[in-house]
Design an enzyme around this catalytic site. Structure first.
Site, PDB file in Angstrom:
ATOM      1  N   ASP A  12      25.038 -51.957  -2.950  1.00 11.81           N
ATOM      2  CA  ASP A  12      26.176 -51.023  -2.979  1.00 11.81           C
ATOM      3  C   ASP A  12      26.442 -50.499  -1.571  1.00 11.81           C
ATOM      4  OD1 ASP A  12      27.354 -48.716  -5.361  1.00 11.81           O
ATOM      5  OD2 ASP A  12      27.621 -48.438  -3.207  1.00 11.81           O
ATOM      6  N   ASP A 110      32.791 -52.499  -4.005  1.00 15.41           N
ATOM      7  CA  ASP A 110      31.673 -52.321  -3.068  1.00 15.41           C
ATOM      8  C   ASP A 110      30.302 -52.502  -3.695  1.00 15.41           C
ATOM      9  OD1 ASP A 110      31.136 -49.865  -4.337  1.00 15.41           O
ATOM     10  OD2 ASP A 110      30.555 -48.972  -2.430  1.00 15.41           O
ATOM     11  N   GLU A 111      30.243 -53.124  -4.877  1.00 15.53           N
ATOM     12  CA  GLU A 111      28.917 -53.335  -5.456  1.00 15.53           C
ATOM     13  C   GLU A 111      28.802 -54.654  -6.207  1.00 15.53           C
ATOM     14  OE1 GLU A 111      27.937 -50.841  -8.887  1.00 15.53           O
ATOM     15  OE2 GLU A 111      29.839 -49.806  -8.569  1.00 15.53           O
TER      16      GLU A 111
HETATM   17  P1  TTP Z   1      31.186 -45.507  -4.444  1.00 16.54           P
HETATM   18  O1  TTP Z   1      30.260 -46.669  -4.258  1.00 16.54           O
HETATM   19  O2  TTP Z   1      31.027 -44.695  -5.675  1.00 16.54           O
HETATM   20  O3  TTP Z   1      31.031 -44.497  -3.235  1.00 16.54           O
HETATM   21  P2  TTP Z   1      30.825 -44.782  -1.693  1.00 16.54           P
HETATM   22  O4  TTP Z   1      30.600 -46.219  -1.401  1.00 16.54           O
HETATM   23  O5  TTP Z   1      31.956 -44.165  -0.944  1.00 16.54           O
HETATM   24  O6  TTP Z   1      29.532 -43.932  -1.367  1.00 16.54           O
HETATM   25  P3  TTP Z   1      28.014 -44.254  -1.735  1.00 16.54           P
HETATM   26  O7  TTP Z   1      27.330 -44.377  -0.411  1.00 16.54           O
HETATM   27  O8  TTP Z   1      27.545 -43.073  -2.518  1.00 16.54           O
HETATM   28  O9  TTP Z   1      27.997 -45.531  -2.510  1.00 16.54           O
HETATM   29  O10 TTP Z   1      32.680 -45.981  -4.382  1.00 16.54           O
HETATM   30  C1  TTP Z   1      33.136 -47.012  -3.522  1.00 16.54           C
HETATM   31  C2  TTP Z   1      34.511 -46.695  -2.981  1.00 16.54           C
HETATM   32  O11 TTP Z   1      35.423 -46.496  -4.053  1.00 16.54           O
HETATM   33  C3  TTP Z   1      34.568 -45.438  -2.149  1.00 16.54           C
HETATM   34  O12 TTP Z   1      34.253 -45.662  -0.790  1.00 16.54           O
HETATM   35  C4  TTP Z   1      35.978 -44.974  -2.351  1.00 16.54           C
HETATM   36  C5  TTP Z   1      36.359 -45.473  -3.721  1.00 16.54           C
HETATM   37  N1  TTP Z   1      36.314 -44.334  -4.682  1.00 16.54           N
HETATM   38  C6  TTP Z   1      37.470 -43.599  -4.888  1.00 16.54           C
HETATM   39  O13 TTP Z   1      38.521 -43.874  -4.305  1.00 16.54           O
HETATM   40  N2  TTP Z   1      37.412 -42.545  -5.766  1.00 16.54           N
HETATM   41  C7  TTP Z   1      36.272 -42.186  -6.431  1.00 16.54           C
HETATM   42  O14 TTP Z   1      36.256 -41.206  -7.204  1.00 16.54           O
HETATM   43  C8  TTP Z   1      35.084 -42.964  -6.206  1.00 16.54           C
HETATM   44  C9  TTP Z   1      33.790 -42.605  -6.903  1.00 16.54           C
HETATM   45  C10 TTP Z   1      35.161 -44.030  -5.319  1.00 16.54           C
HETATM   46 MG    MG Z   2      29.193 -47.343  -2.495  1.00 11.07          MG
END
Ligand code: TTP
Ligand code: MG
Length: 365
Positions: A12, A110-111
């Protein structure tokens, strides 16, 4: 000796959108960077999409109203999202990850999961692979990724979140219960704020409480949902890492009205009908979905789509209809006639466990 346990990786990206912006503008490095709506000096509407870990120190997080974020962190760097850029970065990362195993499943921009069981025999080898993946992603795409490895998908996901950013967390089968015991139950995919309260009322606070409750008691108290939660907590979630149907990404149906209409009842009836028909194939192929999209076209071809993504896959016709009607509310005061409506279910998974259909049942019971 043959390895009996699976080696599943969940990868992720860290603060994904923000990391891409920081990569492209080194002046942002080390600063609180917030991606989302324009804060307009605290008067802006909309929410934070994501933010850098520096911004998280101020209590900022995804989904927070941007006005509140601005109050907490007025000196932050606020940026509008650049979706094309993120899409490109996402594709590059997925291309890299795919090369590490043919059992690969992307679950969001992103995962992704990788099943390494056939390629590597021990959890020791996995540490090196995880490091290699991190290095390759950083060299080729310029952003960091956190990786969790465990015998099941759900625990690999919990593990990837455990040491963010740029972390690697390996949970061996013999270490699994210790790793999970003191964690809050909301770490389990499928337990949100509402169900947390329900579980708490019945004495379940940390994952260790689930592990120590016999399965039949979990089922008695929490139904199917309790069974799923118990399986996750005990490392028995046996879902495979599998890209759904290879190419099929969504199931949708739409219908143009014979005559454009103002009649809400006609629109609702049509949506209900489309939902019924979609669910005929959903049930036939035993498909689960996580994202529900309403499409609506008004006279003059003005077309809108609105989506809602759930925290985990479901197969629940009534819930879809509720969500669709809720998404429709935004348009209920429109002065224009409706020409077409459609429903799309995406983020598909086959043979998932029916985890969420019973949440509402047991919460309301
Ligand atoms: P996530 O993987 O949930 O968050 P992240 O990658 O920003 O942070 P982390 O290090 O905790 O993994 O989400 C991936 C992307 O999806 C994030 O960069 C932006 C988008 N996103 C939104 O636009 N709105 C949201 O509510 C969430 C949770 C994510
Ligand atoms: Mg992420």
């Amino acid at each position: 000796m043959k390895n009996m346990s699976r080696l599943i990786l969940h990868c992720d990206l860290d603060s994904f959108f923000a990391s891409v912006e920081i990569r492209d503008n080194p002046l942002y490095k080390g600063k609180p960077v917030i991606i989302g709506a324009d804060p307009k000096e605290g008067k802006g509407r909309g929410v934070v999409s994501t933010c850098s870990y520096e911004a998280r120190k101020f209590g900022l997080h995804s989904g927070m109203p941007i006005s509140q974020a601005f109050k907490r962190c007025p000196h932050g760097i606020y940026l509008k999202p650049n979706f094309e850029k993120y899409h490109e970065a996402s594709e590059e990362v997925m291309e890299i990850l795919k090369n590490y195993s043919s059992k690969f499943q992307k679950v969001g921009a992103d995962e992704a999961y990788l099943d390494l069981t056939e390629k590597y025999s021990t959890f020791n080898d996995v540490k090196d692979i995880a490091l290699k993946i991190q290095q390759e992603v950083y060299e080729k795409v310029g952003i960091t990724i956190s990786i969790g490895c465990a015998p099941t998908k759900s625990i690999a996901k919990i593990a990837s979140d455990y040491k963010k950013p740029n972390g690697i967390t390996i949970v061996r089968p013999d270490n699994l219960k210790m790793f999970l015991s003191n964690m809050d139950i909301t770490r389990i995919p499928g337990i949100g704020k509402k169900s947390k309260k329900y579980y708490q009322k019945k004495g379940i606070k940390v994952i260790g409480d689930i592990i120590s409750t016999p399965l039949h008691i979990m089922i008695e108290k929490f139904g199917k949902h309790g069974k799923w939660v118990w399986e996750v907590a005990n490392g028995l979630d046996n879902r495979e890492v599998k890209e759904f149907h290879g190419s099929r990404k969504s199931i949708s149906k739409e219908r143009t009205f014979y005559q454009d209409t103002y009649d809400m009842k006609e629109v609702f009836t049509k949506l209900e009908e489309l939902n019924d028909r979609i669910h005929n194939s959903i049930l036939k192929h035993n498909i689960y979905y996580r994202t529900i999209t309403l499409k609506i076209r008004f006279e003059g071809f003005l077309t809108y789509t609105r989506s809602k993504s759930l925290p985990l896959h479901i197969q629940d016709k009534n819930k879809v209809l509720d969500i669709i009607l809720d998404l429709y509310k935004e348009f209920s005061n429109s002065k224009k006639k409706v020409r077409l409506v459609g429903i799309k279910l995406s983020n598909l998974e086959k043979n998932s466990i029916n985890k969420q259909s019973n949440i509402t049942n047991f919460i309301s019971s």
